[in-house]
Design a protein around this motif. Structure first.
Motif, PDB file in Angstrom:
ATOM      1  N   GLU A 182       0.858  -1.178   0.000  1.00 32.76           N
ATOM      2  CA  GLU A 182       0.000   0.000   0.000  1.00 32.76           C
ATOM      3  C   GLU A 182       0.896   1.230   0.000  1.00 32.76           C
ATOM      4  O   GLU A 182       2.067   1.176   0.403  1.00 32.76           O
ATOM      5  CB  GLU A 182      -0.919  -0.018   1.224  1.00 32.76           C
ATOM      6  N   VAL A 183       0.354   2.354  -0.467  1.00 36.06           N
ATOM      7  CA  VAL A 183       1.141   3.567  -0.590  1.00 36.06           C
ATOM      8  C   VAL A 183       0.436   4.692   0.156  1.00 36.06           C
ATOM      9  O   VAL A 183      -0.790   4.727   0.249  1.00 36.06           O
ATOM     10  CB  VAL A 183       1.329   3.939  -2.077  1.00 36.06           C
ATOM     11  N   SER A 184       1.229   5.590   0.713  1.00 34.61           N
ATOM     12  CA  SER A 184       0.685   6.783   1.354  1.00 34.61           C
ATOM     13  C   SER A 184       0.813   7.963   0.402  1.00 34.61           C
ATOM     14  O   SER A 184       1.454   7.883  -0.653  1.00 34.61           O
ATOM     15  CB  SER A 184       1.432   7.067   2.662  1.00 34.61           C
ATOM     16  N   LEU A 185       0.222   9.092   0.756  1.00 35.28           N
ATOM     17  CA  LEU A 185       0.285  10.277  -0.102  1.00 35.28           C
ATOM     18  C   LEU A 185       1.704  10.799  -0.258  1.00 35.28           C
ATOM     19  O   LEU A 185       2.022  11.477  -1.245  1.00 35.28           O
ATOM     20  CB  LEU A 185      -0.619  11.373   0.471  1.00 35.28           C
ATOM     21  N   SER A 186       2.563  10.486   0.706  1.00 38.92           N
ATOM     22  CA  SER A 186       3.944  10.927   0.612  1.00 38.92           C
ATOM     23  C   SER A 186       4.831   9.933  -0.118  1.00 38.92           C
ATOM     24  O   SER A 186       6.023  10.174  -0.276  1.00 38.92           O
ATOM     25  CB  SER A 186       4.511  11.183   2.018  1.00 38.92           C
ATOM     26  N   GLY A 187       4.285   8.798  -0.512  1.00 38.10           N
ATOM     27  CA  GLY A 187       5.062   7.817  -1.255  1.00 38.10           C
ATOM     28  C   GLY A 187       5.637   6.702  -0.424  1.00 38.10           C
ATOM     29  O   GLY A 187       6.402   5.877  -0.937  1.00 38.10           O
ATOM     30  N   ARG A 188       5.308   6.631   0.876  1.00 43.82           N
ATOM     31  CA  ARG A 188       5.812   5.552   1.702  1.00 43.82           C
ATOM     32  C   ARG A 188       5.104   4.259   1.330  1.00 43.82           C
ATOM     33  O   ARG A 188       3.889   4.241   1.093  1.00 43.82           O
ATOM     34  CB  ARG A 188       5.585   5.845   3.179  1.00 43.82           C
ATOM     35  N   VAL A 189       5.833   3.165   1.301  1.00 45.14           N
ATOM     36  CA  VAL A 189       5.256   1.842   1.032  1.00 45.14           C
ATOM     37  C   VAL A 189       4.876   1.208   2.365  1.00 45.14           C
ATOM     38  O   VAL A 189       5.752   0.969   3.219  1.00 45.14           O
ATOM     39  CB  VAL A 189       6.240   0.945   0.265  1.00 45.14           C
ATOM     40  N   LEU A 190       3.614   0.930   2.542  1.00 43.96           N
ATOM     41  CA  LEU A 190       3.089   0.432   3.813  1.00 43.96           C
ATOM     42  C   LEU A 190       3.009  -1.093   3.791  1.00 43.96           C
ATOM     43  O   LEU A 190       2.844  -1.707   2.740  1.00 43.96           O
ATOM     44  CB  LEU A 190       1.706   1.027   4.079  1.00 43.96           C
ATOM     45  N   PRO A 191       3.127  -1.728   4.962  1.00 36.54           N
ATOM     46  CA  PRO A 191       3.143  -3.199   5.009  1.00 36.54           C
ATOM     47  C   PRO A 191       1.779  -3.807   4.667  1.00 36.54           C
ATOM     48  O   PRO A 191       0.731  -3.153   4.763  1.00 36.54           O
ATOM     49  CB  PRO A 191       3.545  -3.505   6.461  1.00 36.54           C
ATOM     50  N   ILE A 192       1.826  -5.075   4.310  1.00 34.59           N
ATOM     51  CA  ILE A 192       0.609  -5.804   3.911  1.00 34.59           C
ATOM     52  C   ILE A 192       0.609  -7.167   4.611  1.00 34.59           C
ATOM     53  O   ILE A 192       1.554  -7.538   5.303  1.00 34.59           O
ATOM     54  CB  ILE A 192       0.540  -5.983   2.378  1.00 34.59           C
ATOM     55  N   GLY A 193      -0.457  -7.903   4.428  1.00 37.60           N
ATOM     56  CA  GLY A 193      -0.566  -9.250   4.990  1.00 37.60           C
ATOM     57  C   GLY A 193      -0.531 -10.298   3.900  1.00 37.60           C
ATOM     58  O   GLY A 193      -0.644 -10.006   2.708  1.00 37.60           O
ATOM     59  N   GLY A 194      -0.365 -11.558   4.316  1.00 36.99           N
ATOM     60  CA  GLY A 194      -0.395 -12.666   3.374  1.00 36.99           C
ATOM     61  C   GLY A 194       0.790 -12.699   2.438  1.00 36.99           C
ATOM     62  O   GLY A 194       0.648 -13.087   1.270  1.00 36.99           O
ATOM     63  N   LEU A 195       1.968 -12.302   2.919  1.00 33.74           N
ATOM     64  CA  LEU A 195       3.140 -12.221   2.031  1.00 33.74           C
ATOM     65  C   LEU A 195       3.511 -13.597   1.469  1.00 33.74           C
ATOM     66  O   LEU A 195       3.814 -13.740   0.277  1.00 33.74           O
ATOM     67  CB  LEU A 195       4.323 -11.622   2.785  1.00 33.74           C
ATOM     68  N   LYS A 196       3.446 -14.610   2.322  1.00 33.47           N
ATOM     69  CA  LYS A 196       3.836 -15.940   1.856  1.00 33.47           C
ATOM     70  C   LYS A 196       2.917 -16.408   0.725  1.00 33.47           C
ATOM     71  O   LYS A 196       3.388 -16.924  -0.303  1.00 33.47           O
ATOM     72  CB  LYS A 196       3.789 -16.927   3.020  1.00 33.47           C
TER      73      LYS A 196
END
Length: 774
Positions: A693-707
């Motif tokens: 996921e991305v924020s308005l400032s461009g930070r990449v946010l964590p997610i679930g279900g990576l495996k």
């Protein structure tokens, strides 16, 4: 007009022809004295109902004055006619005097006919009471007016009805009223008599059956025969059973009720059913656990490939119980000693079958409770036993079916439990699955404390997010994210193929399946996290092979050359290169209820009013991600090498497979990449996938279900992925062969994703420069 003293009475209505005794109070005595002194012993008797005085009264003569047996003064009056009450006048004595106008009555032929009809009705009523002397008196009456006024003696008429008759001087009208009332009374009497007859016959039948049953019991006793099957001595059964003390006391109370009641008592049936249920529960039965940790691990490894985390959890549970037993600590029962494990993962990865293996490794009984689609809370807690068809809940029925108090109970599909007006089964499961509470679980049907603390509950679910948070908090989550291609080949070789060979009634000497064929089936014929579809394809191939063997072929070899003839053409082919060959398409990674999957996000632009159109049946979260992605690209156009004018058009973001609902916070960087690719004219590299996921400032946010997402990327043929930096700890759960097959880029800024994902600029690019710092 005549002038008469008037006597108002409030407890009776006197009609002409009636002879009534009147108790003489002060006012009545004054009226009697005035009548005897000045009006030829006549007076007017009128009813007084409530606060209203009547407009008509009965002219009566004094027959006798004396006393009742108790000594109270009284007078006997005979009513001889009715008169209308006029205004008050003065007269001798202390009585109230009024002017009266005698009512005139005319007898017509119709009145005579009505009188005869009413007489027949009165006789019919009196005959039901066998009042023969009164019947003779009624038959001697001939005047219609006198016959109508006999209703004054009718016990079924209230004072209001009698007052109405007194104030009806017309004979025909009076007769019509009493006829209607008499018919109503006869109809009611017939219904009452019918009910009384039915009740009497029922009582006689019950008494007769009771007598016959007593005689039957005496005959059986003389013959030395026991009670018929199903009529055992419950008291002896309860006393002989190994029951906890509280349960024994409750059961004996019900036995007392059963012995005091009769066979016809409706409670008898459900008391018997309740006692049968209580006696069938395995209150004192406990199976002994196998404490050999090594042997238990061998059983788990023999039944399932991989699933190391789940196997470790079960072995740890066994090891702790074995040490407690060695040191003499409590092992069976006790508050909080139970274990609740939640196996979460896509279909076909072996969650349900793993529960059977756990029970076999422990040496316990195994029971499966299917919860999919359950919406009635009573299915968990049981029905109140006073209801018709009441049953205990599924948990109690599972304990009864297992035959022990410490089975392995598999709660299958716990995420598919629903709720409606009948209650919330998921809320009822809170007490069942809470190790701190389930030692005193109370079922509505049993109404007894049931110790579930030593039951090993294993729940399964496909989508953890659909489980209520309070229920999820009670369970220990163990995820089973799916299998790699190598895992699927190993599972097919060691587990699926032998089972399907047996079901197809063929031997390994008759049919052989090559590893290359298995790998082809796993790679291009299925696109699933589990192995359910792979097993179906194997079964199909073996059925075809069995058909060939039946037609004379001696040996069938399933390999790459004849795989298409046996199971058809491949159903899945790598499409990432084709889909991302044009600018504006990026490959994302997502998690569904069926496991991980790739998700293509397309962006296009057209002339028209500036705006963003989003399609593909997306949820609110993904729609917001698209808005955020567009805002970021516009605000950082210079850094990304994008001409802002390119974005001031009618933009359209689409996620194909529009019939499938899609939502979740993991498509932000994919949308930024797709929009940047569209604006720069540089396509996204076909071998690249991404999630985050991305924020308005461009930070990449964590997610679930990576495996699950990385497994999906490998299945789709991708070789490089971009994942959030903050998800680096989740890589420990990813199999080594997957990490070796994929180049995993950990990113914290979406600009890094754009730099690495877009193909190199060409002469046909629509922008004047490449990506900002690149």
């Amino acid at each position: 007009m005549d002038k008469l003293p008037v006597l108002f009475v409030s407890d009776a209505v006197v009609l002409p022809g009636m002879v009534v005794p009147i108790e003489l109070d002060e006012a009545a005595q004054a009226a009697i004295d005035a009548a005897r002194a000045g009006s030829e012993s006549r007076l007017l008797v009128a009813p007084r109902l409530g606060d209203r005085y009547a407009t008509y009264g009965a002219v009566a003569t004094i027959e006798r004055v004396g006393r009742f047996r108790g000594g109270e003064p009284a007078a006997v009056l005979r009513a001889v006619g009715r008169a209308k009450i006029g205004s008050g006048v003065t007269g001798p004595g202390a009585a109230l005097w009024v002017e009266v106008e005698p009512a005139t009555e005319t007898t017509t032929e119709h009145a005579k006919e009505l009188a005869e009809e009413y007489k027949r009705l009165v006789v019919a009523v009196l005959q039901r009471r066998e009042a023969w002397p009164v019947i003779d008196q009624v038959n001697r009456l001939t005047e219609p007016s006198e016959i109508a006024d006999t209703a004054g003696y009718a016990p079924y008429l209230d004072d209001e009805a009698k007052r109405e008759l007194l104030e009806t001087p017309d004979v025909e009208e009076r007769l019509e009223k009493v006829i209607a009332w008499a018919k109503d009374h006869i109809a009611e009497s017939e219904v009452s008599d019918k009910i009384a007859e039915d009740v009497r016959e029922g009582m006689e039948k019950t008494q007769r059956e009771f007598l016959l049953r007593q005689q039957l019991a005496a005959i059986r006793k003389e013959l030395g025969e026991g009670e018929p099957e199903g009529s055992d001595d419950y008291r002896a059964r309860v006393e002989a059973a190994d029951l906890p003390e509280a349960v024994r006391e409750a059961a004996l109370r019900e036995v007392d009720k059963l012995e005091r009641g009769s066979e016809q008592n409706p409670e008898t049936a459900w008391i018997r059913t309740w006692l049968d249920t209580v006696l069938e529960l395995p209150w004192g039965v406990v199976t002994e656990d196998s404490t050999d940790v090594t042997a238990a691990r061998e059983v788990l490894d023999a039944d399932h490939h991989g699933l190391e985390e789940v196997k470790d959890r079960i072995v740890e549970y066994l090891a702790v119980r074995a040490r407690r037993a060695e040191r003499g600590l409590q092992v069976i029962g006790g508050r909080g000693s139970g274990a609740v494990v939640l196996l979460a993962g896509p279909p076909g990865v072996g969650k349900t079958s793993l529960g059977e293996s756990v029970a076999r490794s422990l040496g316990r009984k195994f029971v499966r409770v299917a919860l999919g689609g359950v919406r009635d809370e009573a299915e968990i807690r049981g029905h109140r036993r006073t209801y018709v068809g009441a049953l205990p809940g599924r948990i109690v029925r599972a304990i009864k079916e297992a035959g022990s108090m410490n089975p392995v109970v598999l709660l299958d599909e716990v995420d598919k439990v629903g709720s409606d007006y009948r209650g919330d089964p998921a809320a009822a499961l809170l007490e069942v699955l809470d190790p701190a509470q389930n030692h005193t679980f109370r079922d509505h049907y049993l109404e007894l404390d049931l110790d579930l603390s030593d039951v090993l509950f294993i729940a399964t679910a496909n989508v953890v997010e659909q489980i209520p948070s309070a229920l999820l908090d009670r369970m220990e989550l163990v995820t089973i994210d799916g299998y790699t291609e190598d895992d699927k080949v190993a599972i097919a070789r060691d587990f699926l193929l032998p089972r399907q060979l047996e079901r197809a009634a063929v031997t390994p000497a008759e049919v052989t399946v090559s590893d290359d064929a298995l790998r082809e089936l796993a790679a291009n014929y299925t696109r699933e996290a589990g192995v359910r579809q792979l097993e179906r394809l194997l079964a199909k191939a073996l059925r075809k092979a069995a058909t060939r063997l039946a037609t004379g072929t001696e040996h069938v070899e399933v390999d790459l050359d004849n795989l298409k003839d046996l199971v058809g053409r491949p159903r899945f082919t790598p499409e990432s290169a084709e889909r991302t060959s044009v600018p504006g398409v990026a490959t994302g990674l997502a998690v569904t209820g069926l496991g991980g999957d790739v998700l293509f996000i397309e962006a296009s632009a057209a002339d028209g009013q500036t705006g963003l159109n989003i399609t593909g049946q997306l949820g609110d979260v993904m729609k917001e991600s698209a808005q955020i992605a567009l805002s970021f690209v516009r605000s950082h156009a210079a850094e990304l090498g994008v001409d802002p004018a390119v974005l001031d058009r009618s933009l359209h973001v689409h996620v194909p497979a529009g019939a499938v609902p899609k939502d979740g916070p993991s498509a932000g960087i994919t949308m930024v990449t797709a929009l940047t690719s569209l604006a720069t004219g540089r396509p996204v590299r076909s071998e690249v996938g991404m999630t985050g996921e991305v924020s308005l400032s461009g930070r990449v946010l964590p997610i679930g279900g990576l495996k699950q997402k990385l497994l999906a990327a490998q299945r789709a043929g991708l070789t490089e992925v971009f994942v959030p930096q903050r998800n680096e700890p989740d890589l420990d759960e990813v199999p080594e062969d997957v990490k070796q097959a994929l180049k995993i880029n950990l990113v914290s800024d979406v600009r890094d994703v754009v730099r690495g994902a877009l193909a190199a600029a060409t002469g046909n690019a629509t922008t004047k420069s490449s990506v900002a710092a690149a």
